[in-house]
Motif scaffolding. Structure first.
Motif, PDB file in Angstrom:
ATOM      1  N   ASN A 154       0.665  -1.008   0.103  1.00  0.00           N
ATOM      2  CA  ASN A 154      -0.078   0.279  -0.039  1.00  0.00           C
ATOM      3  C   ASN A 154       1.042   1.028  -0.004  1.00  0.00           C
ATOM      4  O   ASN A 154       1.598   1.511   1.058  1.00  0.00           O
ATOM      5  N   VAL A 155       0.617   2.067  -1.162  1.00  0.00           N
ATOM      6  CA  VAL A 155       1.363   3.332  -1.049  1.00  0.00           C
ATOM      7  C   VAL A 155       0.038   4.650  -0.978  1.00  0.00           C
ATOM      8  O   VAL A 155      -0.471   4.328  -2.021  1.00  0.00           O
ATOM      9  N   CYS A 156      -0.022   5.114   0.140  1.00  0.00           N
ATOM     10  CA  CYS A 156      -1.022   6.242   0.240  1.00  0.00           C
ATOM     11  C   CYS A 156      -0.189   7.441   0.375  1.00  0.00           C
ATOM     12  O   CYS A 156       0.640   7.652   1.620  1.00  0.00           O
ATOM     13  N   PHE A 157      -0.493   8.521  -0.244  1.00  0.00           N
ATOM     14  CA  PHE A 157       0.344   9.512  -0.540  1.00  0.00           C
ATOM     15  C   PHE A 157      -0.402  10.523  -0.885  1.00  0.00           C
ATOM     16  O   PHE A 157      -1.093  10.145  -1.919  1.00  0.00           O
ATOM     17  N   LYS A 158      -0.073  11.677  -0.657  1.00  0.00           N
ATOM     18  CA  LYS A 158      -0.814  12.856  -1.192  1.00  0.00           C
ATOM     19  C   LYS A 158      -0.102  13.981  -1.992  1.00  0.00           C
ATOM     20  O   LYS A 158       1.012  14.429  -1.394  1.00  0.00           O
ATOM     21  N   VAL A 159      -0.158  13.670  -3.313  1.00  0.00           N
ATOM     22  CA  VAL A 159       0.613  14.852  -4.172  1.00  0.00           C
ATOM     23  C   VAL A 159      -0.122  15.889  -4.450  1.00  0.00           C
ATOM     24  O   VAL A 159      -1.179  15.873  -5.153  1.00  0.00           O
ATOM     25  N   ASP A 160       0.368  16.945  -3.790  1.00  0.00           N
ATOM     26  CA  ASP A 160      -0.545  18.253  -3.776  1.00  0.00           C
ATOM     27  C   ASP A 160       0.392  19.340  -4.160  1.00  0.00           C
ATOM     28  O   ASP A 160       1.608  19.106  -4.233  1.00  0.00           O
ATOM     29  N   GLU A 161       0.023  20.553  -4.100  1.00  0.00           N
ATOM     30  CA  GLU A 161       1.033  21.704  -4.247  1.00  0.00           C
ATOM     31  C   GLU A 161       1.965  21.918  -3.452  1.00  0.00           C
ATOM     32  O   GLU A 161       2.971  22.536  -3.799  1.00  0.00           O
ATOM     33  N   ARG A 162       2.013  21.199  -2.363  1.00  0.00           N
ATOM     34  CA  ARG A 162       3.110  21.167  -1.387  1.00  0.00           C
ATOM     35  C   ARG A 162       4.107  20.284  -1.872  1.00  0.00           C
ATOM     36  O   ARG A 162       5.207  20.413  -1.161  1.00  0.00           O
ATOM     37  N   ASN A 163       3.956  19.272  -2.678  1.00  0.00           N
ATOM     38  CA  ASN A 163       4.751  18.344  -2.758  1.00  0.00           C
ATOM     39  C   ASN A 163       5.787  18.910  -4.067  1.00  0.00           C
ATOM     40  O   ASN A 163       5.337  19.348  -5.102  1.00  0.00           O
ATOM     41  N   LYS A 164       7.242  18.500  -3.898  1.00  0.00           N
ATOM     42  CA  LYS A 164       7.792  19.333  -5.012  1.00  0.00           C
ATOM     43  C   LYS A 164       7.956  18.699  -6.132  1.00  0.00           C
ATOM     44  O   LYS A 164       8.091  19.138  -7.183  1.00  0.00           O
ATOM     45  N   TYR A 165       7.365  17.209  -6.270  1.00  0.00           N
ATOM     46  CA  TYR A 165       7.393  16.755  -7.629  1.00  0.00           C
ATOM     47  C   TYR A 165       6.243  17.218  -8.370  1.00  0.00           C
ATOM     48  O   TYR A 165       6.219  17.337  -9.470  1.00  0.00           O
TER      49      TYR A 165
END
Ligand code: NAP
Length: 327
Positions: A154-165
């Motif tokens: 399980n990879v649960c992660f939030k990529v939002d505007e705070r994420n550098k990528y």
């Protein structure tokens, strides 16, 4: 043995935060003698970071430099094919970041190039070099949990505007299928294949929860491996409020739970055995392998062919999601 004279192509996040820390510790093996970024500010600041190696803005100029023996290609994914090809034609040893290419057809051509060019051809798939994952393999092979039969990841992660990528435009407006699922998912596939052999069957469901981070951000892949281990790989890059990166491997006589660099061995009637492994993400071992391959002529662990198969599996899984079968 002499250090390899290295050129860096692409001076972004991975070059700065992942490759440079490893290369800094391997000064006896690599000497950075040229760097390239198409925008000057980044080229210049990276040149300063690595000790003043001259910079160029066009990768072709770096490839024309006869002093450069090997290149480390750390570019937006859609440029991997063109620049890798050009580097091989220029006679350089190549280390290119994952995924091997943006499209499977391009990746296939690079696999064909493996035979054509005598230089070292390697993909920087660091999951093939992580010491935690080597330890898991040793435990599985020594029968620590008996015969493994199921794996959940399980990879649960939030990529939002705070994420550098999410600030790299090429990721958001990606010129390859799958967006973050492909960019990240090849890592998980590489590790699963390392532990359990090739993935031979599967079906995925996909969702787009947040269109602002690309075409797709959510996938659940159910699969079976050639060693008859079944599993579920959940890649959720828009999970809100729940963050997890956990692998659970079930065997006939025990279970392994892996989170970050910690491995927990659980068996009924016994205390848990917990090991925390020194693991830099595999980046140093990756460069060690590149160096050994260049200087001894042996094959690296992370070949173009291996990376091709990782990509093929992710792209086939994505395709399966468009062909729902009635149940
Ligand atoms: P990034 O920060 O955008 O870095 C890419 C760099 O390439 C940028 O500095 C960009 O400059 C430059 N560039 C773009 N087009 C160019 C061209 N034609 N010629 C020369 N330079 C050019 O992206 P990243 O996060 O570092 O990712 C780069 C690669 O590393 C990708 O393949 C990614 O999958 C991989 N990666 C691997 C890991 C891992 O753990 N193995 C982690 C992260 C990334 P501008 O920004 O000025 O356009």
């Amino acid at each position: 043995m002499k250090p390899v004279k290295l050129g860096i192509i692409g001076c972004g996040i991975a070059a700065r935060e992942l490759h440079w820390p490893a290369l800094q510790k391997l000064k006896d093996k690599f000497e950075i003698i040229a760097v390239c970024n198409h925008t000057e500010a980044k080229a210049k600041s990276y040149s300063e970071l690595v000790g003043g190696a001259p910079y160029v803005l066009d990768y072709r100029a770096l490839l024309h430099n006869p002093e450069v023996e090997a290149v480390d290609i750390i570019l937006p994914i859609h440029l991997n094919f063109e620049v890798t090809r050009a580097a091989l034609v220029a006679g350089k040893h190549v280390l290119v970041e994952k995924p091997l290419a943006a499209q499977l057809a391009q990746a296939k051509k690079l696999v064909a190039d493996e035979k054509k060019f005598p230089q070292v051809k390697m993909v920087a798939e660091n999951f093939r070099y992580r010491s935690t994952f080597f330890r898991v393999k040793t435990m599985l092979d020594s029968g620590a949990i008996g015969v493994p039969y199921f794996v959940f990841w399980n990879v649960c992660f939030k990529v939002d505007e705070r994420n550098k990528y999410s600030h790299t435009d090429w990721r958001i407006h990606h010129q390859y299928p799958g967006g973050f699922l492909t960019d990240g998912g090849v890592h998980n596939i590489a590790a699963l294949r390392f532990w359990f052999g090739d993935i031979i069957a599967g079906h995925a469901v996909t969702r787009s929860v947040n269109r602002a981070i690309g075409e797709l951000d959510t996938m659940s892949l159910q699969f079976r491996t050639q060693t008859n281990v079944a599993g579920v790989l959940n890649l959720f890059f828009s999970a809100d409020g729940h963050f997890e990166n956990r692998i659970i491997i079930l065997g006939a006589t025990g279970s392994l739970i892996i989170e970050s660099n910690t491995i927990r061995l659980k068996r009924t009637g016994a205390d848990d055995l917990v090991e925390t492994i020194a693991d830099d993400g595999g980046y140093m071992a990756e460069f060690d392998d590149f160096y050994a391959a260049i200087r001894t002529g042996r094959q690296p662990v992370s070949t173009f062919s291996q990376a091709y198969r990782d990509l093929e599996i992710i792209l086939t899984a994505l395709k399966s999601a468009t062909m729902d079968k009635k149940i």
